[in-house]
Design a protein around this motif. Structure first.
Motif, PDB file in Angstrom:
ATOM      1  N   UNK A 117      25.251 -42.276  60.980  1.00  0.00           N
ATOM      2  CA  UNK A 117      25.323 -40.999  60.264  1.00  0.00           C
ATOM      3  C   UNK A 117      23.936 -40.483  59.907  1.00  0.00           C
ATOM      4  N   UNK A 118      22.908 -41.320  60.069  1.00  0.00           N
ATOM      5  CA  UNK A 118      21.533 -40.853  59.852  1.00  0.00           C
ATOM      6  C   UNK A 118      21.202 -39.674  60.768  1.00  0.00           C
ATOM      7  N   UNK A 119      21.887 -39.580  61.890  1.00  0.00           N
ATOM      8  CA  UNK A 119      21.614 -38.534  62.873  1.00  0.00           C
ATOM      9  C   UNK A 119      22.109 -37.156  62.433  1.00  0.00           C
ATOM     10  N   UNK A 120      22.800 -37.090  61.278  1.00  0.00           N
ATOM     11  CA  UNK A 120      23.281 -35.795  60.802  1.00  0.00           C
ATOM     12  C   UNK A 120      22.284 -35.124  59.861  1.00  0.00           C
ATOM     13  N   UNK A 121      21.359 -35.899  59.325  1.00  0.00           N
ATOM     14  CA  UNK A 121      20.498 -35.368  58.270  1.00  0.00           C
ATOM     15  C   UNK A 121      19.268 -34.636  58.806  1.00  0.00           C
ATOM     16  N   UNK A 123      16.776 -34.175  57.059  1.00  0.00           N
ATOM     17  CA  UNK A 123      15.677 -34.690  56.242  1.00  0.00           C
ATOM     18  C   UNK A 123      15.130 -36.022  56.763  1.00  0.00           C
ATOM     19  N   UNK A 124      15.742 -36.593  57.798  1.00  0.00           N
ATOM     20  CA  UNK A 124      15.303 -37.876  58.325  1.00  0.00           C
ATOM     21  C   UNK A 124      14.450 -37.681  59.585  1.00  0.00           C
ATOM     22  N   UNK A 125      13.798 -38.748  60.027  1.00  0.00           N
ATOM     23  CA  UNK A 125      12.945 -38.709  61.225  1.00  0.00           C
ATOM     24  C   UNK A 125      13.837 -38.871  62.464  1.00  0.00           C
ATOM     25  N   UNK A 152      26.108 -29.959  62.445  1.00  0.00           N
ATOM     26  CA  UNK A 152      27.281 -30.011  61.574  1.00  0.00           C
ATOM     27  C   UNK A 152      26.961 -30.345  60.131  1.00  0.00           C
ATOM     28  N   UNK A 153      25.686 -30.262  59.749  1.00  0.00           N
ATOM     29  CA  UNK A 153      25.281 -30.628  58.395  1.00  0.00           C
ATOM     30  C   UNK A 153      26.045 -29.818  57.344  1.00  0.00           C
ATOM     31  N   UNK A 154      26.049 -28.495  57.475  1.00  0.00           N
ATOM     32  CA  UNK A 154      26.721 -27.645  56.481  1.00  0.00           C
ATOM     33  C   UNK A 154      28.225 -27.911  56.458  1.00  0.00           C
ATOM     34  N   UNK A 155      28.811 -28.110  57.620  1.00  0.00           N
ATOM     35  CA  UNK A 155      30.242 -28.403  57.681  1.00  0.00           C
ATOM     36  C   UNK A 155      30.542 -29.733  56.990  1.00  0.00           C
ATOM     37  N   UNK A 156      29.646 -30.699  57.173  1.00  0.00           N
ATOM     38  CA  UNK A 156      29.821 -31.994  56.519  1.00  0.00           C
ATOM     39  C   UNK A 156      29.791 -31.870  55.008  1.00  0.00           C
ATOM     40  N   UNK A 157      28.911 -31.016  54.508  1.00  0.00           N
ATOM     41  CA  UNK A 157      28.834 -30.785  53.054  1.00  0.00           C
ATOM     42  C   UNK A 157      30.152 -30.192  52.553  1.00  0.00           C
ATOM     43  N   UNK A 158      30.717 -29.277  53.315  1.00  0.00           N
ATOM     44  CA  UNK A 158      31.994 -28.666  52.934  1.00  0.00           C
ATOM     45  C   UNK A 158      33.118 -29.695  52.929  1.00  0.00           C
ATOM     46  N   UNK A 159      33.143 -30.568  53.939  1.00  0.00           N
ATOM     47  CA  UNK A 159      34.164 -31.620  53.990  1.00  0.00           C
ATOM     48  C   UNK A 159      34.026 -32.537  52.784  1.00  0.00           C
ATOM     49  N   UNK A 169      21.811 -37.539  45.000  1.00  0.00           N
ATOM     50  CA  UNK A 169      20.725 -36.560  44.881  1.00  0.00           C
ATOM     51  C   UNK A 169      19.424 -36.982  45.560  1.00  0.00           C
ATOM     52  N   UNK A 170      19.342 -38.219  46.075  1.00  0.00           N
ATOM     53  CA  UNK A 170      18.125 -38.645  46.767  1.00  0.00           C
ATOM     54  C   UNK A 170      18.497 -39.614  47.887  1.00  0.00           C
ATOM     55  N   UNK A 171      17.559 -39.870  48.770  1.00  0.00           N
ATOM     56  CA  UNK A 171      17.850 -40.615  49.995  1.00  0.00           C
ATOM     57  C   UNK A 171      18.464 -41.983  49.717  1.00  0.00           C
ATOM     58  N   UNK A 172      17.796 -42.787  48.893  1.00  0.00           N
ATOM     59  CA  UNK A 172      18.379 -44.090  48.618  1.00  0.00           C
ATOM     60  C   UNK A 172      17.453 -45.075  47.937  1.00  0.00           C
ATOM     61  N   UNK A 173      16.240 -45.203  48.443  1.00  0.00           N
ATOM     62  CA  UNK A 173      15.356 -46.233  47.897  1.00  0.00           C
ATOM     63  C   UNK A 173      14.667 -45.753  46.618  1.00  0.00           C
ATOM     64  N   UNK A 174      14.067 -46.684  45.935  1.00  0.00           N
ATOM     65  CA  UNK A 174      13.417 -46.390  44.664  1.00  0.00           C
ATOM     66  C   UNK A 174      12.227 -45.450  44.849  1.00  0.00           C
ATOM     67  N   UNK A 175      11.623 -45.485  46.048  1.00  0.00           N
ATOM     68  CA  UNK A 175      10.506 -44.594  46.357  1.00  0.00           C
ATOM     69  C   UNK A 175      11.004 -43.154  46.494  1.00  0.00           C
ATOM     70  N   UNK A 176      12.148 -42.985  47.156  1.00  0.00           N
ATOM     71  CA  UNK A 176      12.684 -41.634  47.331  1.00  0.00           C
ATOM     72  C   UNK A 176      13.206 -41.075  46.009  1.00  0.00           C
ATOM     73  N   UNK A 177      13.646 -41.966  45.116  1.00  0.00           N
ATOM     74  CA  UNK A 177      14.046 -41.511  43.784  1.00  0.00           C
ATOM     75  C   UNK A 177      12.835 -40.942  43.039  1.00  0.00           C
ATOM     76  N   UNK A 178      11.699 -41.621  43.158  1.00  0.00           N
ATOM     77  CA  UNK A 178      10.467 -41.116  42.542  1.00  0.00           C
ATOM     78  C   UNK A 178      10.099 -39.757  43.129  1.00  0.00           C
ATOM     79  N   UNK A 179      10.192 -39.648  44.449  1.00  0.00           N
ATOM     80  CA  UNK A 179       9.840 -38.400  45.112  1.00  0.00           C
ATOM     81  C   UNK A 179      10.756 -37.253  44.694  1.00  0.00           C
ATOM     82  N   UNK A 180      11.977 -37.593  44.336  1.00  0.00           N
ATOM     83  CA  UNK A 180      12.946 -36.575  43.923  1.00  0.00           C
ATOM     84  C   UNK A 180      12.719 -36.091  42.499  1.00  0.00           C
ATOM     85  N   UNK A 181      12.314 -36.993  41.604  1.00  0.00           N
ATOM     86  CA  UNK A 181      12.295 -36.655  40.182  1.00  0.00           C
ATOM     87  C   UNK A 181      10.917 -36.598  39.530  1.00  0.00           C
TER      88      UNK A 181
END
Length: 205
Positions: A117-121, A123-125, A152-159, A169-181
Protein backbone atom coordinates in the motif's frame (compact mmCIF):
# COMPACT_ATOMS: atom_id res chain seq x y z
CA UNK A 1 -4.10 -15.27 -8.40
CA UNK A 2 -3.31 -14.97 -4.69
CA UNK A 3 -1.46 -11.77 -3.83
CA UNK A 4 -0.13 -10.50 -0.50
CA UNK A 5 -0.74 -6.81 0.18
CA UNK A 6 1.73 -5.32 2.62
CA UNK A 7 -0.38 -2.84 4.58
CA UNK A 8 1.47 0.22 5.85
CA UNK A 9 -1.89 1.05 7.49
CA UNK A 10 -5.61 0.52 7.02
CA UNK A 11 -6.45 3.80 5.26
CA UNK A 12 -3.69 3.48 2.64
CA UNK A 13 -4.89 -0.05 1.87
CA UNK A 14 -8.39 1.09 0.86
CA UNK A 15 -7.76 1.88 -2.79
CA UNK A 16 -5.14 -0.84 -3.51
CA UNK A 17 -7.51 -3.53 -2.21
CA UNK A 18 -10.39 -2.20 -4.31
CA UNK A 19 -8.24 -1.98 -7.44
CA UNK A 20 -6.66 -5.41 -7.01
CA UNK A 21 -10.03 -7.05 -6.50
CA UNK A 22 -11.40 -5.32 -9.60
CA UNK A 23 -8.49 -6.86 -11.50
CA UNK A 24 -9.45 -10.33 -10.26
CA UNK A 25 -6.84 -10.93 -7.54
CA UNK A 26 -7.49 -12.78 -4.29
CA UNK A 27 -5.94 -10.41 -1.77
CA UNK A 28 -4.66 -11.07 1.74
CA UNK A 29 -3.26 -8.34 3.97
CA UNK A 30 0.04 -8.40 5.81
CA UNK A 31 0.84 -5.97 8.62
CA UNK A 32 4.51 -5.57 9.46
CA UNK A 33 5.44 -2.01 10.42
CA UNK A 34 8.18 -1.74 13.06
CA UNK A 35 8.54 1.93 12.14
CA UNK A 36 5.34 3.01 13.90
CA UNK A 37 5.90 4.78 17.22
CA UNK A 38 5.04 5.44 19.98
CA UNK A 39 3.40 2.24 21.22
CA UNK A 40 -0.12 3.67 21.51
CA UNK A 41 0.06 4.78 17.88
CA UNK A 42 1.37 1.36 16.81
CA UNK A 43 -1.48 -0.36 18.63
CA UNK A 44 -4.12 1.96 17.19
CA UNK A 45 -2.90 1.52 13.60
CA UNK A 46 -2.73 -2.24 14.05
CA UNK A 47 -6.30 -2.29 15.36
CA UNK A 48 -7.41 -0.10 12.45
CA UNK A 49 -5.77 -2.45 9.94
CA UNK A 50 -7.63 -5.39 11.50
CA UNK A 51 -10.86 -3.38 11.55
CA UNK A 52 -10.47 -2.55 7.86
CA UNK A 53 -9.74 -6.17 6.97
CA UNK A 54 -12.82 -7.34 8.87
CA UNK A 55 -15.08 -4.77 7.20
CA UNK A 56 -13.75 -5.70 3.76
CA UNK A 57 -13.71 -9.47 4.52
CA UNK A 58 -10.03 -9.69 3.67
CA UNK A 59 -7.76 -12.27 5.36
CA UNK A 60 -4.99 -10.56 7.28
CA UNK A 61 -1.71 -11.75 8.74
CA UNK A 62 -0.26 -9.64 11.54
CA UNK A 63 3.21 -9.34 13.00
CA UNK A 64 2.61 -7.74 16.40
CA UNK A 65 6.26 -7.29 17.33
CA UNK A 66 7.02 -3.82 18.69
CA UNK A 67 10.75 -3.53 18.09
CA UNK A 68 11.44 0.08 19.03
CA UNK A 69 15.13 -0.39 19.82
CA UNK A 70 15.90 -2.33 16.64
CA UNK A 71 14.17 0.29 14.52
CA UNK A 72 16.02 3.15 16.21
CA UNK A 73 19.39 1.41 15.76
CA UNK A 74 18.71 0.98 12.04
CA UNK A 75 17.25 4.46 11.62
CA UNK A 76 20.05 6.28 13.45
CA UNK A 77 22.64 4.40 11.40
CA UNK A 78 20.84 5.44 8.20
CA UNK A 79 20.69 9.05 9.44
CA UNK A 80 24.49 9.17 9.17
CA UNK A 81 24.37 8.52 5.43
CA UNK A 82 24.34 11.36 2.85
CA UNK A 83 20.87 12.51 1.88
CA UNK A 84 19.05 15.11 -0.14
CA UNK A 85 15.49 16.38 0.05
CA UNK A 86 14.21 13.74 -2.35
CA UNK A 87 15.99 10.66 -0.98
CA UNK A 88 16.12 10.01 2.75
CA UNK A 89 18.26 6.96 3.64
CA UNK A 90 16.24 6.48 6.82
CA UNK A 91 13.04 6.05 4.81
CA UNK A 92 14.76 3.80 2.29
CA UNK A 93 15.97 1.56 5.10
CA UNK A 94 12.41 1.40 6.39
CA UNK A 95 10.90 0.53 2.98
CA UNK A 96 13.51 -2.16 2.42
CA UNK A 97 13.02 -3.79 5.81
CA UNK A 98 9.23 -3.97 5.52
CA UNK A 99 9.14 -5.09 1.90
CA UNK A 100 11.79 -7.76 2.52
CA UNK A 101 9.69 -9.17 5.34
CA UNK A 102 6.61 -9.14 3.11
CA UNK A 103 8.47 -10.89 0.28
CA UNK A 104 9.74 -13.63 2.60
CA UNK A 105 6.27 -14.12 4.09
CA UNK A 106 4.72 -14.31 0.61
CA UNK A 107 7.28 -16.88 -0.51
CA UNK A 108 6.90 -19.03 2.60
CA UNK A 109 3.10 -19.01 2.40
CA UNK A 110 2.83 -19.75 -1.33
CA UNK A 111 1.53 -16.42 -2.55
CA UNK A 112 2.09 -15.81 -6.25
CA UNK A 113 3.14 -12.21 -5.65
CA UNK A 114 3.38 -9.40 -3.10
CA UNK A 115 2.77 -5.68 -3.32
CA UNK A 116 2.42 -2.75 -0.91
CA UNK A 117 0.00 0.00 0.00
CA UNK A 118 3.07 2.26 0.13
CA UNK A 119 2.58 2.60 -3.64
CA UNK A 120 -0.60 4.64 -3.11
CA UNK A 121 1.00 7.51 -1.23
CA UNK A 122 2.14 10.68 -3.03
CA UNK A 123 4.33 11.41 0.00
CA UNK A 124 6.63 8.36 -0.26
CA UNK A 125 9.68 7.71 -2.48
CA UNK A 126 7.68 5.91 -5.16
CA UNK A 127 10.50 5.13 -7.58
CA UNK A 128 12.66 3.66 -4.83
CA UNK A 129 9.80 1.50 -3.53
CA UNK A 130 9.31 0.09 -7.03
CA UNK A 131 13.03 -0.54 -7.47
CA UNK A 132 13.58 -2.23 -4.11
CA UNK A 133 10.42 -4.31 -4.51
CA UNK A 134 11.69 -5.67 -7.81
CA UNK A 135 15.16 -6.34 -6.39
CA UNK A 136 13.74 -8.18 -3.38
CA UNK A 137 11.46 -10.22 -5.63
CA UNK A 138 14.49 -11.52 -7.51
CA UNK A 139 16.42 -12.16 -4.31
CA UNK A 140 13.63 -14.00 -2.49
CA UNK A 141 12.10 -15.74 -5.50
CA UNK A 142 8.55 -14.36 -5.54
CA UNK A 143 6.93 -11.90 -7.94
CA UNK A 144 6.59 -8.22 -7.03
CA UNK A 145 3.34 -6.80 -8.35
CA UNK A 146 3.84 -3.16 -9.29
CA UNK A 147 1.07 -0.68 -9.94
CA UNK A 148 1.02 3.06 -9.49
CA UNK A 149 -1.89 3.32 -7.08
CA UNK A 150 -1.37 7.06 -6.54
CA UNK A 151 -4.14 7.91 -9.00
CA UNK A 152 -6.56 6.45 -6.45
CA UNK A 153 -5.28 8.44 -3.46
CA UNK A 154 -8.35 10.71 -3.20
CA UNK A 155 -10.72 7.79 -3.72
CA UNK A 156 -8.93 5.89 -0.97
CA UNK A 157 -9.44 8.81 1.41
CA UNK A 158 -13.16 8.76 0.61
CA UNK A 159 -13.38 5.00 1.23
CA UNK A 160 -11.56 5.48 4.53
CA UNK A 161 -14.05 8.14 5.62
CA UNK A 162 -17.00 5.98 4.58
CA UNK A 163 -15.66 3.08 6.65
CA UNK A 164 -14.99 5.49 9.54
CA UNK A 165 -11.39 4.36 9.97
CA UNK A 166 -8.83 6.14 12.09
CA UNK A 167 -6.55 8.06 9.73
CA UNK A 168 -3.12 8.86 11.13
CA UNK A 169 -1.64 12.38 11.02
CA UNK A 170 1.98 11.39 10.29
CA UNK A 171 3.88 8.67 8.44
CA UNK A 172 4.76 6.46 11.36
CA UNK A 173 8.18 6.78 12.91
CA UNK A 174 9.18 9.09 15.72
CA UNK A 175 11.20 11.18 13.25
CA UNK A 176 8.16 11.79 11.04
CA UNK A 177 6.14 12.72 14.12
CA UNK A 178 8.73 15.42 14.86
CA UNK A 179 8.56 16.61 11.27
CA UNK A 180 4.78 16.85 11.54
CA UNK A 181 4.53 18.77 14.81
CA UNK A 182 7.83 20.54 15.55
CA UNK A 183 7.87 24.20 14.49
CA UNK A 184 11.62 24.28 15.04
CA UNK A 185 12.12 21.38 12.63
CA UNK A 186 9.88 23.05 10.05
CA UNK A 187 11.90 26.27 10.19
CA UNK A 188 15.19 24.37 9.78
CA UNK A 189 13.68 22.35 6.96
CA UNK A 190 12.63 25.51 5.11
CA UNK A 191 16.23 26.73 5.28
CA UNK A 192 17.44 23.40 3.85
CA UNK A 193 14.88 23.59 1.05
CA UNK A 194 15.94 27.15 0.19
CA UNK A 195 19.62 26.17 0.15
CA UNK A 196 18.90 23.04 -1.90
CA UNK A 197 16.91 25.01 -4.50
CA UNK A 198 19.68 27.60 -4.79
CA UNK A 199 22.31 24.89 -5.31
CA UNK A 200 20.11 23.15 -7.87
CA UNK A 201 19.55 26.36 -9.86
CA UNK A 202 23.31 27.05 -9.78
CA UNK A 203 24.04 23.60 -11.22
CA UNK A 204 21.43 24.10 -13.93
CA UNK A 205 23.16 27.34 -14.92
Amino acid sequence: MDILLHMCCGPCSCYPLKKLREEGYRVSGYFFNPNIHPYKEFKRRLETAEEFAAKEKMPIYVDKQYVLRTFLQKALAAEQMPEDLEHKPRCQMCYTWRLHQAAVFAKEHNFKAFTSSLLVSPYQQHAFIKKIGEQLAQKVGVEFYYEDFREGWDEGVEICQTLELYRQPYCGCIFSEEERYSNRWKKEHKKKVKKWLQERRALQG
